[in-house]
Design a protein around this motif. Structure first.
Motif, PDB file in Angstrom:
ATOM      1  N   LYS A 155      16.993  -8.864  47.828  1.00 30.41           N
ATOM      2  CA  LYS A 155      17.315  -7.944  46.744  1.00 30.41           C
ATOM      3  C   LYS A 155      16.077  -7.117  46.390  1.00 30.41           C
ATOM      4  O   LYS A 155      15.034  -7.658  46.026  1.00 30.41           O
ATOM      5  N   SER A 197      15.749  -5.466  43.817  1.00 29.18           N
ATOM      6  CA  SER A 197      15.524  -5.613  42.377  1.00 29.18           C
ATOM      7  C   SER A 197      14.769  -6.895  42.031  1.00 29.18           C
ATOM      8  O   SER A 197      14.483  -7.140  40.860  1.00 29.18           O
ATOM      9  N   TRP A 201      19.018  -0.567  45.086  1.00 31.50           N
ATOM     10  CA  TRP A 201      18.798  -1.447  43.941  1.00 31.50           C
ATOM     11  C   TRP A 201      20.122  -2.099  43.576  1.00 31.50           C
ATOM     12  O   TRP A 201      21.091  -1.430  43.236  1.00 31.50           O
ATOM     13  N   GLU A 202      20.199  -3.428  43.660  1.00 31.22           N
ATOM     14  CA  GLU A 202      21.475  -4.131  43.535  1.00 31.22           C
ATOM     15  C   GLU A 202      21.919  -4.357  42.093  1.00 31.22           C
ATOM     16  O   GLU A 202      23.121  -4.501  41.834  1.00 31.22           O
ATOM     17  N   ASP A 203      21.007  -4.435  41.155  1.00 29.43           N
ATOM     18  CA  ASP A 203      21.353  -4.732  39.762  1.00 29.43           C
ATOM     19  C   ASP A 203      21.447  -3.454  38.936  1.00 29.43           C
ATOM     20  O   ASP A 203      21.387  -2.345  39.474  1.00 29.43           O
ATOM     21  N   ASN A 204      21.543  -3.620  37.620  1.00 32.58           N
ATOM     22  CA  ASN A 204      21.539  -2.455  36.744  1.00 32.58           C
ATOM     23  C   ASN A 204      20.216  -1.713  36.884  1.00 32.58           C
ATOM     24  O   ASN A 204      19.152  -2.339  36.973  1.00 32.58           O
ATOM     25  N   PRO A 205      20.240  -0.391  36.902  1.00 36.02           N
ATOM     26  CA  PRO A 205      18.987   0.364  37.078  1.00 36.02           C
ATOM     27  C   PRO A 205      18.029   0.135  35.917  1.00 36.02           C
ATOM     28  O   PRO A 205      18.457  -0.190  34.799  1.00 36.02           O
ATOM     29  N   PRO A 223      15.491   0.812  32.743  1.00 35.45           N
ATOM     30  CA  PRO A 223      15.687   1.724  31.606  1.00 35.45           C
ATOM     31  C   PRO A 223      15.045   3.078  31.862  1.00 35.45           C
ATOM     32  O   PRO A 223      14.015   3.172  32.546  1.00 35.45           O
ATOM     33  N   ARG A 265      11.565   4.890  34.171  1.00 32.96           N
ATOM     34  CA  ARG A 265      12.064   5.381  35.456  1.00 32.96           C
ATOM     35  C   ARG A 265      11.655   6.836  35.661  1.00 32.96           C
ATOM     36  O   ARG A 265      12.040   7.708  34.883  1.00 32.96           O
ATOM     37  N   PRO A 307      23.065   1.109  44.317  1.00 34.89           N
ATOM     38  CA  PRO A 307      23.335  -0.226  44.875  1.00 34.89           C
ATOM     39  C   PRO A 307      23.628  -0.226  46.363  1.00 34.89           C
ATOM     40  O   PRO A 307      23.386  -1.221  47.044  1.00 34.89           O
TER      41      PRO A 307
END
Length: 415
Positions: free
Chosen positions: A324, A326, A352-356, A358, A362, A370
């Motif tokens: 992963k 992330s 990126w597999e999870d929530n981006p 904040p 970024r 994902p």
């Protein structure tokens, strides 16, 4: 005399008709791909689809069955049931899924902490232990029982050669010629198969960071590791695999695990001499590195717009299907974001597999997605960097990009 001549003509005609019918009907091929890593199966699927397109009938044992919604590689390729008479009568190939899904976890979404920091020897032992766990999980699930008990007849059996000989023993059970297939180069415990001669003085073990130009100390380490792993496998892991086979399947027709490995006729290997050091190979090892190459497709509209706005180029960052992205430690992750944010004129695509993350941390030039069509992204001219498999990246970018990357556990494309 005339009667004898008529018999010869009849026999010849029957023989020719039989050969023609057999050639047009295609061969019945059993393909056994027991490892649950999708990056490995990608190459196996490509080979299986190619055989199907050539009119053969594939029964594919694996963890990644096709779905009715999945795009097919050819109109000839179908999802069918075993012994699909309709496909055979029409003279086209067929693709039959014999699913192992659910027998063991899919090998994916590991964190960087889980795969990094192991020594080379420890990594090899982990791979071998995974092989025993794979054998135990699949056989204890009973998912192969029906296939074995049907006593189905096949003209050829393809079987993955990776971290255990357990499934090679099962492949030999069907009494057909057995051909091995591997998505990497051969690991040290299987060196010597099909007449392969490994010279540790200039052929490095594929999990070691050596090239063909080794110093004396490196040659010594390479030789010791090769001999040690072959010996350790032979006296520890091969008997353990045999015990698992005996426990769940009893005595098979193909003989022991050791005898089955010696009965493998050839090995299809996902390597190519263009991507590594030259080394001698016997006729029984066929290199097919690059077989996964395909014609690039247009990007989805959102990605296409994002890429088109890049003034200087696009950076593609991915940890592959096993690790992963992330899971990168926070300190390193923030450092990478700062570096990417300073690259004026570049756009970064990050798998990126999870929530981006904040928005406040970024950078504007970094997009977290994902899933992305990796091959299509690496084929566009604006793509500058790729972080991924070595061989796949070189093939996919067609030598037009700069490759930056590193291999991770079980995600190695070494030669």
């Amino acid at each position: 005399m005339k009667r004898w001549w008529n018999m010869v003509v009849t026999a010849t005609t029957v023989l020719l008709v039989t050969v023609v019918v057999r050639c047009t009907a295609g061969y019945d091929i059993l393909a056994i791909f027991p490892f649950s890593g999708k990056s490995h199966f990608h190459m196996f699927r490509t080979v299986s689809d190619a055989l199907t397109e050539r009119g053969h009938h594939l029964t594919v044992v694996g963890h990644f069955p096709k779905t009715p919604q999945e795009p097919q590689t050819s109109q000839k390729t179908q999802i069918v049931t075993i012994n699909d008479d309709d496909a055979r009568s029409k003279g086209r190939g067929s693709y039959t899924d014999y699913s192992l899904l659910g027998s063991m976890p899919i090998y994916e979404n590991f964190t960087t902490d889980e795969v990094m920091g192991n020594g080379y020897l420890e990594e090899m032992l982990l791979i071998l232990q995974d092989g025993l766990d794979n054998c135990e999980s699949v056989l204890s699930s009973g998912k192969l029982d029906q296939l074995i008990q049907t006593r189905a007849k096949f003209d050829l059996v393809l079987v993955e050669i990776f971290n255990t000989g357990c499934f090679v023993s099962i492949a030999n059970h069907f009494g057909a010629p057995v051909v091995g297939i591997t998505s990497t180069s051969l690991y040290p415990w299987f060196s010597g198969m099909v007449g392969d001669v490994v010279m540790p003085s200039y052929v490095p073990v594929n999990l070691l960071p050596f090239t063909s130009r080794m110093m004396f100390a490196e040659r010594l380490i390479n030789s010791v590791i090769l001999i040690a792993m072959k010996t350790y496998y032979q006296f520890k892991y091969e008997p353990a695999a045999q015990e698992i086979v005996n426990k769940y399947l009893g005595k098979l027709n193909g003989g022991t695990v050791s005898e089955s490995l010696n009965n493998v006729n050839a090995i299809i290997m996902n390597t190519h001499f263009m991507f590594g050091d030259s080394r001698p190979l016997p006729p029984g090892i066929i290199e097919v590195g690059g077989c996964t190459y395909k014609k690039p497709m247009p990007l989805p509209p959102e990605l296409e717009r994002y890429v088109a706005e890049a003034q200087r180029g696009v950076i593609y960052f991915s940890m592959g299907s096993i690790v992963k992205g992330s899971s990168i430690p926070t300190t390193q992750f923030l450092a990478m974001l700062r570096v990417f944010g300073r690259l004026d004129g570049y756009r970064v695509l990050w798998k990126w597999e999870d929530n981006p993350p904040p928005p406040e941390i970024r950078p504007e030039n970094v997009m977290f997605v994902p899933w992305m069509p990796q091959f299509d992204i690496l084929s566009i001219r604006r793509t500058r960097n790729g972080y991924r498999h070595y061989i796949e990246t070189v093939i996919e970018t067609r030598w037009k990009k700069l490759y930056i990357g590193s291999n991770t556990l079980l995600d190695i494309e070494s030669t």
